[in-house]
Write a protein that holds these residues in place. Structure first.
Motif, PDB file in Angstrom:
ATOM      1  N   ALA A   1      59.986  65.420  51.521  1.00  0.00           N
ATOM      2  CA  ALA A   1      60.884  66.282  52.295  1.00  0.00           C
ATOM      3  C   ALA A   1      61.242  67.523  51.494  1.00  0.00           C
ATOM      4  O   ALA A   1      61.248  68.646  52.023  1.00  0.00           O
ATOM      5  CB  ALA A   1      62.148  65.513  52.683  1.00  0.00           C
ATOM      6  N   GLN A   2      61.532  67.348  50.213  1.00  0.00           N
ATOM      7  CA  GLN A   2      61.855  68.491  49.365  1.00  0.00           C
ATOM      8  C   GLN A   2      60.649  69.406  49.212  1.00  0.00           C
ATOM      9  O   GLN A   2      60.782  70.633  49.214  1.00  0.00           O
ATOM     10  CB  GLN A   2      62.312  68.007  47.984  1.00  0.00           C
ATOM     11  N   GLU A   3      59.466  68.813  49.112  1.00  0.00           N
ATOM     12  CA  GLU A   3      58.234  69.608  49.046  1.00  0.00           C
ATOM     13  C   GLU A   3      58.082  70.464  50.303  1.00  0.00           C
ATOM     14  O   GLU A   3      57.694  71.641  50.229  1.00  0.00           O
ATOM     15  CB  GLU A   3      57.027  68.677  48.897  1.00  0.00           C
ATOM     16  N   GLY A   4      58.398  69.895  51.459  1.00  0.00           N
ATOM     17  CA  GLY A   4      58.304  70.640  52.710  1.00  0.00           C
ATOM     18  C   GLY A   4      59.304  71.770  52.804  1.00  0.00           C
ATOM     19  O   GLY A   4      59.027  72.808  53.435  1.00  0.00           O
ATOM     20  N   LEU A   5      60.464  71.603  52.189  1.00  0.00           N
ATOM     21  CA  LEU A   5      61.471  72.661  52.185  1.00  0.00           C
ATOM     22  C   LEU A   5      61.162  73.742  51.154  1.00  0.00           C
ATOM     23  O   LEU A   5      61.502  74.913  51.342  1.00  0.00           O
ATOM     24  CB  LEU A   5      62.860  72.073  51.902  1.00  0.00           C
ATOM     25  N   ASP A   6      60.511  73.348  50.068  1.00  0.00           N
ATOM     26  CA  ASP A   6      60.243  74.292  48.979  1.00  0.00           C
ATOM     27  C   ASP A   6      59.006  75.162  49.220  1.00  0.00           C
ATOM     28  O   ASP A   6      58.886  76.244  48.641  1.00  0.00           O
ATOM     29  CB  ASP A   6      60.050  73.532  47.660  1.00  0.00           C
ATOM     30  N   ASN A   7      58.096  74.690  50.067  1.00  0.00           N
ATOM     31  CA  ASN A   7      56.819  75.395  50.244  1.00  0.00           C
ATOM     32  C   ASN A   7      56.506  75.576  51.730  1.00  0.00           C
ATOM     33  O   ASN A   7      57.186  75.023  52.591  1.00  0.00           O
ATOM     34  CB  ASN A   7      55.696  74.622  49.548  1.00  0.00           C
ATOM     35  N   ASN A   8      55.491  76.368  51.999  1.00  0.00           N
ATOM     36  CA  ASN A   8      55.169  76.750  53.374  1.00  0.00           C
ATOM     37  C   ASN A   8      54.061  75.865  53.941  1.00  0.00           C
ATOM     38  O   ASN A   8      52.884  76.069  53.654  1.00  0.00           O
ATOM     39  CB  ASN A   8      54.744  78.211  53.432  1.00  0.00           C
ATOM     40  N   TYR A   9      54.444  74.895  54.749  1.00  0.00           N
ATOM     41  CA  TYR A   9      53.496  74.008  55.411  1.00  0.00           C
ATOM     42  C   TYR A   9      53.653  74.130  56.921  1.00  0.00           C
ATOM     43  O   TYR A   9      54.774  74.209  57.433  1.00  0.00           O
ATOM     44  CB  TYR A   9      53.747  72.547  55.018  1.00  0.00           C
ATOM     45  N   GLY A  10      52.534  74.107  57.627  1.00  0.00           N
ATOM     46  CA  GLY A  10      52.560  74.061  59.089  1.00  0.00           C
ATOM     47  C   GLY A  10      53.386  75.178  59.700  1.00  0.00           C
ATOM     48  O   GLY A  10      53.322  76.343  59.294  1.00  0.00           O
TER      49      GLY A  10
ATOM     50  N   ILE B   1      59.016  73.999  60.257  1.00  0.00           N
ATOM     51  CA  ILE B   1      60.157  73.615  61.096  1.00  0.00           C
ATOM     52  C   ILE B   1      61.388  73.343  60.250  1.00  0.00           C
ATOM     53  O   ILE B   1      62.490  73.835  60.527  1.00  0.00           O
ATOM     54  CB  ILE B   1      59.812  72.373  61.945  1.00  0.00           C
ATOM     55  N   GLY B   2      61.233  72.544  59.201  1.00  0.00           N
ATOM     56  CA  GLY B   2      62.375  72.190  58.365  1.00  0.00           C
ATOM     57  C   GLY B   2      63.021  73.402  57.722  1.00  0.00           C
ATOM     58  O   GLY B   2      64.252  73.561  57.753  1.00  0.00           O
ATOM     59  N   LYS B   3      62.210  74.283  57.138  1.00  0.00           N
ATOM     60  CA  LYS B   3      62.742  75.483  56.496  1.00  0.00           C
ATOM     61  C   LYS B   3      63.433  76.385  57.515  1.00  0.00           C
ATOM     62  O   LYS B   3      64.470  76.980  57.228  1.00  0.00           O
ATOM     63  CB  LYS B   3      61.610  76.256  55.809  1.00  0.00           C
TER      64      LYS B   3
ATOM     65  N   CYS C   1      68.193  66.642  60.377  1.00  0.00           N
ATOM     66  CA  CYS C   1      67.040  67.056  61.193  1.00  0.00           C
ATOM     67  C   CYS C   1      66.000  67.789  60.350  1.00  0.00           C
ATOM     68  O   CYS C   1      64.793  67.542  60.462  1.00  0.00           O
ATOM     69  CB  CYS C   1      67.503  67.956  62.345  1.00  0.00           C
ATOM     70  N   ALA C   2      66.473  68.692  59.499  1.00  0.00           N
ATOM     71  CA  ALA C   2      65.571  69.565  58.751  1.00  0.00           C
ATOM     72  C   ALA C   2      64.785  68.810  57.690  1.00  0.00           C
ATOM     73  O   ALA C   2      63.590  69.062  57.495  1.00  0.00           O
ATOM     74  CB  ALA C   2      66.359  70.710  58.114  1.00  0.00           C
ATOM     75  N   ARG C   3      65.425  67.896  56.982  1.00  0.00           N
ATOM     76  CA  ARG C   3      64.710  67.178  55.928  1.00  0.00           C
ATOM     77  C   ARG C   3      63.650  66.250  56.522  1.00  0.00           C
ATOM     78  O   ARG C   3      62.552  66.113  55.959  1.00  0.00           O
ATOM     79  CB  ARG C   3      65.678  66.401  55.036  1.00  0.00           C
ATOM     80  N   ALA C   4      63.972  65.623  57.650  1.00  0.00           N
ATOM     81  CA  ALA C   4      62.957  64.799  58.314  1.00  0.00           C
ATOM     82  C   ALA C   4      61.795  65.663  58.787  1.00  0.00           C
ATOM     83  O   ALA C   4      60.621  65.314  58.604  1.00  0.00           O
ATOM     84  CB  ALA C   4      63.580  64.039  59.484  1.00  0.00           C
ATOM     85  N   ALA C   5      62.112  66.807  59.388  1.00  0.00           N
ATOM     86  CA  ALA C   5      61.061  67.714  59.864  1.00  0.00           C
ATOM     87  C   ALA C   5      60.239  68.255  58.704  1.00  0.00           C
ATOM     88  O   ALA C   5      59.014  68.376  58.798  1.00  0.00           O
ATOM     89  CB  ALA C   5      61.683  68.862  60.653  1.00  0.00           C
ATOM     90  N   ALA C   6      60.890  68.585  57.595  1.00  0.00           N
ATOM     91  CA  ALA C   6      60.188  69.156  56.445  1.00  0.00           C
ATOM     92  C   ALA C   6      59.198  68.163  55.848  1.00  0.00           C
ATOM     93  O   ALA C   6      58.105  68.555  55.412  1.00  0.00           O
ATOM     94  CB  ALA C   6      61.196  69.592  55.377  1.00  0.00           C
ATOM     95  N   GLY C   7      59.572  66.894  55.829  1.00  0.00           N
ATOM     96  CA  GLY C   7      58.637  65.882  55.351  1.00  0.00           C
ATOM     97  C   GLY C   7      57.381  65.850  56.201  1.00  0.00           C
ATOM     98  O   GLY C   7      56.260  65.729  55.684  1.00  0.00           O
ATOM     99  N   SER C   8      57.558  65.977  57.507  1.00  0.00           N
ATOM    100  CA  SER C   8      56.409  66.014  58.421  1.00  0.00           C
ATOM    101  C   SER C   8      55.642  67.318  58.285  1.00  0.00           C
ATOM    102  O   SER C   8      54.408  67.333  58.354  1.00  0.00           O
ATOM    103  CB  SER C   8      56.876  65.826  59.863  1.00  0.00           C
ATOM    104  N   ASP C   9      56.343  68.448  58.092  1.00  0.00           N
ATOM    105  CA  ASP C   9      55.664  69.722  57.844  1.00  0.00           C
ATOM    106  C   ASP C   9      54.647  69.565  56.717  1.00  0.00           C
ATOM    107  O   ASP C   9      53.479  69.954  56.859  1.00  0.00           O
ATOM    108  CB  ASP C   9      56.680  70.800  57.431  1.00  0.00           C
TER     109      ASP C   9
ATOM    110  N   PRO D   1      67.149  60.893  57.663  1.00  0.00           N
ATOM    111  CA  PRO D   1      68.494  61.137  58.193  1.00  0.00           C
ATOM    112  C   PRO D   1      69.535  60.171  57.629  1.00  0.00           C
ATOM    113  O   PRO D   1      70.684  60.570  57.372  1.00  0.00           O
ATOM    114  CB  PRO D   1      68.312  60.937  59.708  1.00  0.00           C
ATOM    115  N   VAL D   2      69.154  58.928  57.415  1.00  0.00           N
ATOM    116  CA  VAL D   2      70.082  57.938  56.853  1.00  0.00           C
ATOM    117  C   VAL D   2      70.433  58.313  55.419  1.00  0.00           C
ATOM    118  O   VAL D   2      71.591  58.224  54.997  1.00  0.00           O
ATOM    119  CB  VAL D   2      69.461  56.525  56.914  1.00  0.00           C
ATOM    120  N   ILE D   3      69.438  58.749  54.658  1.00  0.00           N
ATOM    121  CA  ILE D   3      69.658  59.160  53.267  1.00  0.00           C
ATOM    122  C   ILE D   3      70.596  60.371  53.217  1.00  0.00           C
ATOM    123  O   ILE D   3      71.497  60.445  52.366  1.00  0.00           O
ATOM    124  CB  ILE D   3      68.311  59.475  52.594  1.00  0.00           C
TER     125      ILE D   3
END
Length: 445
Positions: free
Chosen positions: A224-233, A236-238, A253-261, A287-289
């Motif tokens: 999830a942090q990787e998805g927020l730190d870099n540009n994938y897909g 959505i998360g960023k 919402c964003a951290r879950a989306a970023a992991g999928s990104d 989301p639970v975390i």
């Protein structure tokens, strides 16, 4: 920052859970919550092909892939991990043969090198791989046949992403339907109920579940942090973090989306899956975390809440099936909402209402394959589950008889599962028809 003290962590347990049921629930978690590298459908193709290469014992001249529609649908638009951005069935199959390690199962592509990627490109340009759609089989069906001169090896996977049901070499059947021996533990998902899941979460010994849950927390938080730190897909998360701010709802919402990104964009980091899906593993946990961090709950409470979220998601998927036209983000987000309600101190009734309110809102979002837009569906599903949580703790819900909602939570879950498994079967076929022309399958491979 407000701290919430759960009501159900201190409640006295007058009735101990049956030991057989306890072991069954624990084995379900052990079997389901395993690491996987990249989207599980292309990884399953790579694993099948790598296993066939292992059986053949030499590098093939040609490769024939036979696949169910749902596998084709989920591989068509997603980047294969460790492939330098390549997509598709042929990439997954050939890369599995060239650089895959079949002994590592869902992490089959973790040891791929630059030379393997270069050789894969060359072999794809030589068109050594062909593939075809197989009808009348399980939704999750893959056969890889590798041919070298007069010799061949064939491996078939069905029902689950690493469940090898048949191995042949030069016409000799080496393995046939090894269902019972394939799994180290025997589980019965039909025994799952919301009430028993909550009892299990209250009573489970931390030493039994913490290693499983801690791995999920570590790996899924990292991607999830990787998805927020870099540009994938589609990022959505960023984008959500940029537009909606940093509230706990946005972060969930964003951290879950970023992991999928990251995952749909070919990131090589592993995730702990749920119901055979990395996206569902991400959705059910992050989301639970996030809420555990916001509420400053103990690590033990977080682990018990993740037990709830994971098992609630698995409970729903038992009725829906591994692959269908029903988007798995919905059942996973339902699980996350239930886990957050449990963490808050919600009662059995309130947790049930969270599930009901989520299904009554977004039940039936269609799955049109694995691809970058999965991150958006995850964000929407988590948002709906969090609204359901807010309604439930105020004892507000959709009522029995309104649409698919039944008088009982278990009947509601079964009904939604029936819609996903049976009612959306024709929808699944039409989605596939829209996504791909059958003649195009041959061209893609």
């Amino acid at each position: 920052m407000k701290k919430y003290k759960s009501k159900n962590v201190e409640k006295e347990q007058n009735i101990k859970m049956d030991s057989i049921l306890y072991k069954n629930y624990l084995n379900i978690l052990r079997q389901e919550l395993v690491p996987a590298l990249g989207c599980t459908e292309p990884i399953a193709i790579a694993y099948t092909a790598a296993k066939a290469h292992q059986v053949l014992g030499e590098f093939p001249d040609s490769v024939e892939m036979k696949l169910s529609g749902n596998i084709i649908k989920n591989v068509k638009g997603v980047t294969v991990p460790n492939s330098d951005g390549m997509k598709g069935i042929e990439v997954a199959a050939v890369l599995g043969i060239v650089g895959g390690n079949a002994d590592k199962a869902l992490e089959v592509l973790s040891e791929v090198t630059e030379e393997d990627i270069s050789r894969t490109r060359e072999l794809i340009n030589r068109n050594i791989c062909t593939c075809s759609l197989v009808e009348g089989v399980d939704n999750l069906y893959i056969t890889a046949k590798l041919i070298k001169g007069e010799h061949f090896a064939s491996v078939t996977i069905e029902h689950q992403h690493t469940n090898i049901t048949r191995i042949e070499k030069d016409g000799d059947v080496l393995l046939d339907n090894p269902y019972l021996s394939e799994s180290e533990t025997s589980v019965d998902k039909s025994k799952l109920t919301v009430k028993d899941i909550l009892d299990f979460a209250d009573q489970v010994r931390m030493e039994d579940v913490q290693p499983i849950i801690d791995r999920q927390i570590k790996l899924n938080s990292a991607i999830a942090q990787e998805g927020l730190d870099n540009n994938y897909g589609a990022q959505i998360g960023k984008t959500l973090m940029h537009v909606w701010g940093k509230s706990v709802i946005t972060r969930a919402c964003a951290r879950a989306a970023a992991g999928s990104d990251a995952r749909m964009g070919g990131c090589s980091m592993p995730v702990v899956i749920n119901s055979g899906s990395g996206n569902q593993g991400i959705t059910v946990s992050l989301p639970v975390i996030v809420y555990a961090d916001e509420w400053e709950v103990s690590h033990e409470k977080l682990c018990r809440s993740l037990v709830v979220s994971n098992l609630i998601a698995i409970h729903q998927k038992y009725y829906i099936g591994s692959l269908s036209a029903y988007c798995g983000a919905v059942s996973a987000a339902c699980g996350a909402g239930a886990g957050i309600t449990y963490m808050y101190g919600g009662t059995y009734q309130q947790i049930s209402l969270t599930i009901i309110n989520t299904l009554g809102n977004i039940g039936g979002i269609v799955c049109d394959g694995a691809k970058p837009s999965c991150a958006a569906k995850i964000a929407s599903s988590v948002d709906a589950a969090l609204m359901a949580f807010q309604l439930s703790i105020r004892n507000k819900s959709f009522l029995p008889g309104e649409g698919i909602i039944k008088n009982d939570i278990e009947e509601t879950i079964k009904s939604m599962g029936y819609i996903g498994r049976v009612g959306m079967r024709a929808t699944d076929t039409e989605i596939l028809n829209v996504m791909i022309d059958r003649a195009d399958i041959e061209q893609e491979c």
